[in-house]
Write a protein that holds these residues in place. Structure first.
Motif, PDB file in Angstrom:
ATOM      1  N   THR A 178     -45.982  79.099 -28.695  1.00  0.00           N
ATOM      2  CA  THR A 178     -45.195  80.287 -28.370  1.00  0.00           C
ATOM      3  C   THR A 178     -45.761  81.460 -29.152  1.00  0.00           C
ATOM      4  O   THR A 178     -46.363  81.278 -30.220  1.00  0.00           O
ATOM      5  CB  THR A 178     -43.692  80.118 -28.693  1.00  0.00           C
ATOM      6  N   ASN A 179     -45.585  82.636 -28.614  1.00  0.00           N
ATOM      7  CA  ASN A 179     -46.109  83.825 -29.270  1.00  0.00           C
ATOM      8  C   ASN A 179     -45.392  85.055 -28.751  1.00  0.00           C
ATOM      9  O   ASN A 179     -44.579  84.967 -27.832  1.00  0.00           O
ATOM     10  CB  ASN A 179     -47.620  83.949 -29.071  1.00  0.00           C
ATOM     11  N   VAL A 180     -45.743  86.177 -29.328  1.00  0.00           N
ATOM     12  CA  VAL A 180     -45.197  87.463 -28.914  1.00  0.00           C
ATOM     13  C   VAL A 180     -46.364  88.418 -28.739  1.00  0.00           C
ATOM     14  O   VAL A 180     -47.227  88.511 -29.620  1.00  0.00           O
ATOM     15  CB  VAL A 180     -44.243  88.045 -29.983  1.00  0.00           C
ATOM     16  N   THR A 181     -46.399  89.101 -27.618  1.00  0.00           N
ATOM     17  CA  THR A 181     -47.337  90.207 -27.483  1.00  0.00           C
ATOM     18  C   THR A 181     -46.537  91.484 -27.673  1.00  0.00           C
ATOM     19  O   THR A 181     -45.378  91.564 -27.264  1.00  0.00           O
ATOM     20  CB  THR A 181     -48.063  90.209 -26.121  1.00  0.00           C
ATOM     21  N   MET A 182     -47.139  92.460 -28.329  1.00  0.00           N
ATOM     22  CA  MET A 182     -46.376  93.668 -28.655  1.00  0.00           C
ATOM     23  C   MET A 182     -47.298  94.876 -28.790  1.00  0.00           C
ATOM     24  O   MET A 182     -48.399  94.767 -29.323  1.00  0.00           O
ATOM     25  CB  MET A 182     -45.619  93.471 -29.977  1.00  0.00           C
ATOM     26  N   ILE A 183     -46.813  95.981 -28.306  1.00  0.00           N
ATOM     27  CA  ILE A 183     -47.353  97.290 -28.660  1.00  0.00           C
ATOM     28  C   ILE A 183     -46.374  97.853 -29.675  1.00  0.00           C
ATOM     29  O   ILE A 183     -45.173  97.923 -29.411  1.00  0.00           O
ATOM     30  CB  ILE A 183     -47.431  98.237 -27.450  1.00  0.00           C
ATOM     31  N   PHE A 184     -46.878  98.210 -30.844  1.00  0.00           N
ATOM     32  CA  PHE A 184     -46.026  98.861 -31.842  1.00  0.00           C
ATOM     33  C   PHE A 184     -46.793 100.047 -32.405  1.00  0.00           C
ATOM     34  O   PHE A 184     -47.951  99.920 -32.811  1.00  0.00           O
ATOM     35  CB  PHE A 184     -45.630  97.932 -32.983  1.00  0.00           C
ATOM     36  N   GLY A 185     -46.126 101.178 -32.421  1.00  0.00           N
ATOM     37  CA  GLY A 185     -46.783 102.357 -32.958  1.00  0.00           C
ATOM     38  C   GLY A 185     -45.795 103.402 -33.409  1.00  0.00           C
ATOM     39  O   GLY A 185     -44.591 103.292 -33.178  1.00  0.00           O
ATOM     40  N   VAL A 245     -54.716 110.083 -15.539  1.00  0.00           N
ATOM     41  CA  VAL A 245     -54.133 108.849 -16.067  1.00  0.00           C
ATOM     42  C   VAL A 245     -55.216 108.078 -16.813  1.00  0.00           C
ATOM     43  O   VAL A 245     -56.275 107.787 -16.272  1.00  0.00           O
ATOM     44  CB  VAL A 245     -53.559 107.984 -14.927  1.00  0.00           C
ATOM     45  N   GLU A 246     -54.923 107.751 -18.087  1.00  0.00           N
ATOM     46  CA  GLU A 246     -55.878 107.004 -18.908  1.00  0.00           C
ATOM     47  C   GLU A 246     -55.192 105.784 -19.509  1.00  0.00           C
ATOM     48  O   GLU A 246     -54.170 105.897 -20.178  1.00  0.00           O
ATOM     49  CB  GLU A 246     -56.407 107.893 -20.043  1.00  0.00           C
ATOM     50  N   LYS A 247     -55.771 104.612 -19.265  1.00  0.00           N
ATOM     51  CA  LYS A 247     -55.272 103.392 -19.908  1.00  0.00           C
ATOM     52  C   LYS A 247     -55.811 103.382 -21.337  1.00  0.00           C
ATOM     53  O   LYS A 247     -57.004 103.553 -21.564  1.00  0.00           O
ATOM     54  CB  LYS A 247     -55.734 102.154 -19.146  1.00  0.00           C
ATOM     55  N   LEU A 248     -54.921 103.233 -22.302  1.00  0.00           N
ATOM     56  CA  LEU A 248     -55.303 103.246 -23.716  1.00  0.00           C
ATOM     57  C   LEU A 248     -55.671 101.828 -24.144  1.00  0.00           C
ATOM     58  O   LEU A 248     -54.891 101.124 -24.780  1.00  0.00           O
ATOM     59  CB  LEU A 248     -54.167 103.819 -24.571  1.00  0.00           C
ATOM     60  N   ASP A 249     -56.873 101.426 -23.764  1.00  0.00           N
ATOM     61  CA  ASP A 249     -57.348 100.081 -24.093  1.00  0.00           C
ATOM     62  C   ASP A 249     -57.433  99.912 -25.606  1.00  0.00           C
ATOM     63  O   ASP A 249     -57.931 100.777 -26.318  1.00  0.00           O
ATOM     64  CB  ASP A 249     -58.735  99.831 -23.497  1.00  0.00           C
ATOM     65  N   HIS A 250     -56.923  98.798 -26.059  1.00  0.00           N
ATOM     66  CA  HIS A 250     -56.969  98.439 -27.471  1.00  0.00           C
ATOM     67  C   HIS A 250     -56.552  96.977 -27.533  1.00  0.00           C
ATOM     68  O   HIS A 250     -55.647  96.571 -26.803  1.00  0.00           O
ATOM     69  CB  HIS A 250     -56.003  99.329 -28.260  1.00  0.00           C
ATOM     70  N   TYR A 251     -57.200  96.189 -28.365  1.00  0.00           N
ATOM     71  CA  TYR A 251     -56.973  94.748 -28.316  1.00  0.00           C
ATOM     72  C   TYR A 251     -56.644  94.192 -29.699  1.00  0.00           C
ATOM     73  O   TYR A 251     -57.123  94.687 -30.711  1.00  0.00           O
ATOM     74  CB  TYR A 251     -58.217  94.044 -27.756  1.00  0.00           C
ATOM     75  N   GLY A 252     -55.834  93.159 -29.708  1.00  0.00           N
ATOM     76  CA  GLY A 252     -55.483  92.452 -30.927  1.00  0.00           C
ATOM     77  C   GLY A 252     -54.932  91.083 -30.576  1.00  0.00           C
ATOM     78  O   GLY A 252     -54.740  90.750 -29.410  1.00  0.00           O
ATOM     79  N   PHE A 253     -54.627  90.309 -31.586  1.00  0.00           N
ATOM     80  CA  PHE A 253     -54.188  88.917 -31.415  1.00  0.00           C
ATOM     81  C   PHE A 253     -52.664  88.867 -31.284  1.00  0.00           C
ATOM     82  O   PHE A 253     -51.958  89.598 -31.984  1.00  0.00           O
ATOM     83  CB  PHE A 253     -54.638  88.116 -32.642  1.00  0.00           C
ATOM     84  N   PRO A 254     -52.114  88.014 -30.403  1.00  0.00           N
ATOM     85  CA  PRO A 254     -50.656  87.884 -30.297  1.00  0.00           C
ATOM     86  C   PRO A 254     -50.023  87.487 -31.630  1.00  0.00           C
ATOM     87  O   PRO A 254     -50.647  86.859 -32.479  1.00  0.00           O
ATOM     88  CB  PRO A 254     -50.469  86.774 -29.255  1.00  0.00           C
ATOM     89  N   LEU A 255     -48.771  87.842 -31.786  1.00  0.00           N
ATOM     90  CA  LEU A 255     -48.014  87.574 -33.007  1.00  0.00           C
ATOM     91  C   LEU A 255     -47.470  86.148 -33.008  1.00  0.00           C
ATOM     92  O   LEU A 255     -47.064  85.632 -31.975  1.00  0.00           O
ATOM     93  CB  LEU A 255     -46.857  88.559 -33.139  1.00  0.00           C
ATOM     94  N   GLY A 256     -47.429  85.550 -34.194  1.00  0.00           N
ATOM     95  CA  GLY A 256     -46.772  84.267 -34.371  1.00  0.00           C
ATOM     96  C   GLY A 256     -47.640  83.050 -34.167  1.00  0.00           C
ATOM     97  O   GLY A 256     -47.170  81.928 -34.314  1.00  0.00           O
ATOM     98  N   MET A 257     -48.903  83.236 -33.849  1.00  0.00           N
ATOM     99  CA  MET A 257     -49.769  82.097 -33.571  1.00  0.00           C
ATOM    100  C   MET A 257     -50.644  81.713 -34.756  1.00  0.00           C
ATOM    101  O   MET A 257     -50.953  80.531 -34.940  1.00  0.00           O
ATOM    102  CB  MET A 257     -50.669  82.395 -32.371  1.00  0.00           C
TER     103      MET A 257
END
Length: 192
Positions: free
Chosen positions: A83-90, A118-130
């Protein structure tokens, strides 16, 4: 700021929330998608939201990386395997007019709408909790008057039409956002 959450069933694992600091200069914004459906997803969403608020208080930082790394540290010891959480936090900063955010595995990237572009703000990171520890990177976007920043979960981009085409694979969202009439209130944009 405006938001809306419509779960696919009675309860769900998507959520959004705001964290407002005492001087109202920085507003933390979170949009998350918790793995698991129905009650399991909802319970993990409630836990994650509580952990987010606790981490924001304890870290007392305006850096989204500090808060996300703290959330990941806690969730890594609390979430069931797979299980995990994906999140945008800013943080939206009203003084320097920036949006400084972390993407923790969230594939519904933020969208910036500026003067009809319209611009997609691409940015990548690892899901939370894994996995812990993980070092997260932030992306800072300079905003201009009239800009619109759209955060969402996969509930917007993953529905499939009658032809089997995923919504994200069409240009419908981009077309809608690029053709918004001037001065539409935020709730009107959400409804559209």
């Amino acid at each position: 700021l405006a938001g809306k959450c419509l779960p696919a069933s009675e309860v769900g694992g998507d959520f959004f929330d705001y964290i407002i600091d005492e001087d109202n200069k920085n507003i933390g914004v979170a949009v998350a998608d918790v793995s698991g459906k129905r009650m399991q997803g909802a319970m993990n969403a409630v836990m994650t939201n509580g952990v987010l608020h606790m981490a924001a208080r304890e870290e007392n930082s305006q850096l989204p990386t500090d808060i996300i790394e703290k959330v990941n540290s806690i969730l890594s010891t609390r979430m069931k395997q797979d299980t995990n959480v994906t999140m945008i936090f800013g943080f939206l900063n009203s003084e320097d007019q920036t949006f400084n955010f972390v993407n923790a595995g969230h594939h519904a990237h933020p969208i910036l709408v500026r003067n009809g572009a319209v611009e997609k703000l691409d940015h990548y990171g690892f899901p939370l909790g894994m996995k812990h520890p993980i070092e997260y990177q932030a992306r800072k976007v300079q905003l201009q008057p009239g800009d619109l920043v759209v955060l969402m979960t996969d509930g917007i981009i993953e529905p499939i039409d009658e032809d089997g085409t995923m919504y994200a694979d069409t240009d419908k969202l981009e077309t809608l956002l690029s053709n918004l009439p001037n001065h539409v209130p935020l709730n009107g944009i959400i409804d559209q």
